[in-house]
Design a protein around this motif. Sequence first.
Motif, mmCIF file in Angstrom:
data_model
loop_
_atom_site.group_PDB
_atom_site.id
_atom_site.type_symbol
_atom_site.label_atom_id
_atom_site.label_comp_id
_atom_site.label_asym_id
_atom_site.label_seq_id
_atom_site.Cartn_x
_atom_site.Cartn_y
_atom_site.Cartn_z
ATOM 1 N N ILE A 35 0.825 -1.208 0.000
ATOM 2 C CA ILE A 35 0.000 0.000 0.000
ATOM 3 C C ILE A 35 0.862 1.262 0.000
ATOM 4 O O ILE A 35 0.590 2.219 -0.737
ATOM 5 C CB ILE A 35 -0.961 -0.013 1.201
ATOM 6 C CG1 ILE A 35 -2.025 -1.097 1.014
ATOM 7 C CG2 ILE A 35 -1.627 1.349 1.374
ATOM 8 C CD1 ILE A 35 -2.962 -1.255 2.182
ATOM 9 N N VAL A 36 1.904 1.270 0.787
ATOM 10 C CA VAL A 36 2.757 2.467 0.871
ATOM 11 C C VAL A 36 3.470 2.723 -0.448
ATOM 12 O O VAL A 36 3.499 3.859 -0.948
ATOM 13 C CB VAL A 36 3.769 2.328 2.033
ATOM 14 C CG1 VAL A 36 4.769 3.474 1.999
ATOM 15 C CG2 VAL A 36 3.042 2.301 3.373
ATOM 16 N N ILE A 37 4.037 1.686 -1.048
ATOM 17 C CA ILE A 37 4.769 1.891 -2.301
ATOM 18 C C ILE A 37 3.814 2.302 -3.421
ATOM 19 O O ILE A 37 4.139 3.141 -4.270
ATOM 20 C CB ILE A 37 5.573 0.623 -2.689
ATOM 21 C CG1 ILE A 37 6.553 0.930 -3.828
ATOM 22 C CG2 ILE A 37 4.666 -0.517 -3.091
ATOM 23 C CD1 ILE A 37 7.650 1.884 -3.478
ATOM 24 N N MET A 38 2.598 1.768 -3.415
ATOM 25 C CA MET A 38 1.604 2.156 -4.422
ATOM 26 C C MET A 38 1.223 3.627 -4.275
ATOM 27 O O MET A 38 1.076 4.349 -5.271
ATOM 28 C CB MET A 38 0.365 1.279 -4.272
ATOM 29 C CG MET A 38 0.532 -0.147 -4.749
ATOM 30 S SD MET A 38 0.106 -0.346 -6.475
ATOM 31 C CE MET A 38 -1.673 -0.443 -6.379
ATOM 32 N N LEU A 39 1.046 4.090 -3.044
ATOM 33 C CA LEU A 39 0.671 5.479 -2.816
ATOM 34 C C LEU A 39 1.773 6.423 -3.289
ATOM 35 O O LEU A 39 1.502 7.441 -3.947
ATOM 36 C CB LEU A 39 0.375 5.704 -1.332
ATOM 37 C CG LEU A 39 -0.033 7.120 -0.936
ATOM 38 C CD1 LEU A 39 -1.289 7.551 -1.680
ATOM 39 C CD2 LEU A 39 -0.249 7.217 0.563
ATOM 40 N N ASN A 54 -6.892 -0.122 -5.641
ATOM 41 C CA ASN A 54 -6.383 -1.322 -6.300
ATOM 42 C C ASN A 54 -5.616 -2.226 -5.340
ATOM 43 O O ASN A 54 -5.786 -3.446 -5.355
ATOM 44 C CB ASN A 54 -5.477 -0.946 -7.475
ATOM 45 C CG ASN A 54 -6.235 -0.804 -8.777
ATOM 46 O OD1 ASN A 54 -6.488 -1.768 -9.486
ATOM 47 N ND2 ASN A 54 -6.611 0.423 -9.094
ATOM 48 N N SER A 55 -4.785 -1.620 -4.505
ATOM 49 C CA SER A 55 -3.998 -2.430 -3.563
ATOM 50 C C SER A 55 -4.893 -3.017 -2.471
ATOM 51 O O SER A 55 -4.780 -4.205 -2.138
ATOM 52 C CB SER A 55 -2.877 -1.589 -2.942
ATOM 53 O OG SER A 55 -3.373 -0.392 -2.374
ATOM 54 N N CYS A 56 -5.806 -2.211 -1.928
ATOM 55 C CA CYS A 56 -6.690 -2.708 -0.870
ATOM 56 C C CYS A 56 -7.644 -3.779 -1.390
ATOM 57 O O CYS A 56 -7.892 -4.789 -0.726
ATOM 58 C CB CYS A 56 -7.484 -1.555 -0.261
ATOM 59 S SG CYS A 56 -6.506 -0.372 0.681
ATOM 60 N N ALA A 57 -8.190 -3.551 -2.587
ATOM 61 C CA ALA A 57 -9.114 -4.527 -3.165
ATOM 62 C C ALA A 57 -8.412 -5.853 -3.427
ATOM 63 O O ALA A 57 -8.978 -6.927 -3.181
ATOM 64 C CB ALA A 57 -9.713 -3.980 -4.458
ATOM 65 N N ALA A 58 -7.172 -5.797 -3.918
ATOM 66 C CA ALA A 58 -6.418 -7.025 -4.169
ATOM 67 C C ALA A 58 -6.189 -7.798 -2.873
ATOM 68 O O ALA A 58 -6.301 -9.031 -2.840
ATOM 69 C CB ALA A 58 -5.086 -6.692 -4.832
#
Length: 496
Positions: free
Chosen positions: A101-105, A156-160
């Motif tokens: 999540i952090v890297i995606m943000l 996207n990250s949370c849903a995955a």
Amino acid sequence: MEKVKKKYTLFTGKALFFLIFPIVIESALSMSLGMIDGLMASYAKSGAGDDILTAITDVDQISSLIIQLFSAFGVGGAVITSQLLGAGKVEKANKSAKQLIVIMLLISLCLTGLCLALNHQIINLLFGSAGEGTKENAYIYFYINAASFPFLAIFNSCAALLRAQRKSLNTMLSGIISFFLNIGFNALFIYAFNLGIAGVALGTLLARIFPAAFTLFLLTRKKNTVRIRIFEKFRFNGKQLKKILRLAIPSGIENSLFQLGKILVIVFISIASYNTVAGFNELGEEILTNYHTSANSVAYNVNTVASIVGNGINTSILTIIGQAVGTGEIDQVKYYVKKMLVIGYIGNACCVAFTFAMSPLLLNFYNISGEARDIAWNCILLCLPIQFVTYPLSFGMPAVLKANSDMKYVMCSSVCSMLLMRVGLCFLLTCDAVGAHLGAMGLWIGMVSDWVLRSTFFLLRYLSGNWKKSSGLLKDYPDYGESEITAEQEISKLFS
């Protein structure tokens, strides 16, 4: 002595239904929003339907390039989380989730800044030959759309991560609320406030904020197997990030180049040779329109509807096959691969048949010229029958291979097929230099040829059994983040 067939219960029929059905509904709502945006916006300004629809479709292709990058990281996170949960390594799954999540943000914030700063340059580079009306609409839509990228990344990250722990009902609920918010905001901004294409973009931005916040909140709940502790001290873990990047980078390259190929073929039919004079303005200047670009936009939206069920099933494959891989039983993996392919073919066939039957009605909804409508219908007649046969193999089978960590083969095959067919063949069939000059039909011939070649590559890979070498991820990394792995070993595994 007759061999007793082993019964696998990792996913019962009921469990499969409650995983797949919500994802299909969420996929239907998400994928149909682009079509609804185009429909509503095409009526926003009298006489500008073609320009507005083309601008939205063009910018959505750029946005999809960014979304595909986010999805690649989501795939990496989902595969790792599913495999770890299948192996019973919950704490390591939690640590990996927060890294994702952090890297995606951070990546999304950088991309948003870049798109805002280079808005005009990006539009002019990719769609510079489009009419001025199309480009002016595209500038506005892209500015506002880019602001939603961080929310897309979080969602996207949370849903995955939610799907990886079989909580697809939560992502479906988020999608339903977001869908109706988007339509409501569109109606308010377009028809009440008369904001035109800016109203569509604002509606999309506001509707994307909710699912990001909602799914992040769901991941913080204590009853989740994998949960995020927002206020817990965080620091990057190099080993865990390498595991995510090892899966995400090949998938990201594949997704991004695939989407870039889709943009390039739109550029081929946006060139001036397809522009025609639609009339004259008050100053006596020619008003140019391009029937092929608007026809392609409509055909693309109809094709998206036909892909809804298949796309949802393909998303669920990552969780199902990923958890099967985590058990370490190859026979169980093969059992669920066959089961998901059967489900994929049945679901895709029903959706394509329904879309084909509804296509004449869908075409009449669009406020476009008769010439554009005729071209769109011919493209639909070409693509839907071929999609009926190829979609589960061309897009479902790569999901199977990704869930087995076979990312590099998927990347190389997808890029090769895209360059040869979707870009190369399309160029030959659309551009004046060669003489075919088939316009939107040439684009779709290249696209369906890409589906056929992709299907061939992925089916041969599965039948060869070479994917089994990649599926030993947990065996190779038993501690998944705690074992000491040298850089030489990491590089060796990446290119083995």
